[in-house]
Design a protein around this motif. Structure first.
Motif, short mmCIF file in Angstrom:
data_model
loop_
_atom_site.label_atom_id
_atom_site.label_comp_id
_atom_site.label_asym_id
_atom_site.label_seq_id
_atom_site.Cartn_x
_atom_site.Cartn_y
_atom_site.Cartn_z
N ILE A 77 0.94 -1.12 -0.19
CA ILE A 77 0.04 -0.09 0.05
C ILE A 77 0.93 1.18 -0.01
N GLY A 78 2.05 1.28 0.65
CA GLY A 78 2.99 2.35 0.74
C GLY A 78 3.38 2.75 -0.34
N PHE A 79 4.00 1.63 -1.04
CA PHE A 79 4.52 1.79 -2.65
C PHE A 79 3.69 2.15 -3.60
N LEU A 80 2.37 1.91 -3.49
CA LEU A 80 1.15 2.13 -4.34
C LEU A 80 0.86 3.69 -4.05
N ILE A 81 0.88 4.23 -2.86
CA ILE A 81 0.56 5.53 -2.61
C ILE A 81 1.68 6.44 -3.11
N ILE A 82 3.07 6.00 -3.12
CA ILE A 82 4.23 6.73 -3.45
C ILE A 82 4.10 6.90 -4.86
N SER A 83 3.70 5.69 -5.57
CA SER A 83 4.07 5.75 -7.23
C SER A 83 2.91 6.75 -7.60
N ASN A 84 1.69 6.65 -6.89
CA ASN A 84 0.60 7.77 -7.35
C ASN A 84 1.14 9.22 -7.17
N VAL A 85 1.67 9.36 -6.15
CA VAL A 85 2.26 10.64 -5.95
C VAL A 85 3.21 11.15 -7.00
N SER A 86 4.14 10.08 -7.51
CA SER A 86 5.12 10.35 -8.53
C SER A 86 4.17 10.41 -9.84
N PHE A 87 3.40 9.71 -10.16
CA PHE A 87 2.79 9.58 -11.42
C PHE A 87 2.02 11.22 -11.59
N ALA A 88 1.55 11.54 -10.29
CA ALA A 88 0.58 13.06 -10.47
C ALA A 88 1.92 14.14 -10.70
N ASP A 89 3.23 13.90 -10.11
CA ASP A 89 3.83 15.04 -10.31
C ASP A 89 4.49 14.84 -11.56
N CYS A 90 4.68 13.58 -12.18
CA CYS A 90 5.17 13.49 -13.64
C CYS A 90 4.12 14.21 -14.57
N LYS A 91 2.68 14.04 -14.37
CA LYS A 91 1.73 14.69 -15.22
C LYS A 91 1.77 16.16 -14.97
N VAL A 92 2.19 16.79 -13.64
CA VAL A 92 2.03 18.15 -13.70
C VAL A 92 3.25 18.62 -14.17
#
Length: 74
Positions: free
Chosen positions: A8-23
């Motif tokens: 779950i921790g890795f999933l949350i981190i990967s979603n944050v990274s994905f959002a940063d990449c989109k921005v």
């Protein structure tokens, strides 16, 4: 239990990274499509290399394709 929490921790981190990449991609699309080829391709502080450096590889590819299309490049 620990494995589940870790996943779950890795999933949350990967979603944050994905959002940063989109921005970051949105910023690059506003700023970099009108750069010269030299500026876009050969500098480390502009163009797709900023996305690559951040680990946003898919977004870097999108930016390259958009740059080519925007500038009618081959």
């Amino acid at each position: 239990m620990k494995t589940g929490l870790l996943s779950i921790g890795f999933l949350i981190i990967s979603n944050v990274s994905f959002a940063d990449c989109k921005v970051e991609l949105e910023e690059r699309l506003k700023d970099d499509l009108n750069l010269t080829y030299q500026q876009f391709d050969q500098t480390y502080d502009a163009g797709f290399r900023l996305l690559e450096k951040s680990g946003c590889h898919a977004e870097a590819a999108i930016l390259i394709k958009r740059f080519i299309s925007h500038n009618n490049s081959k």
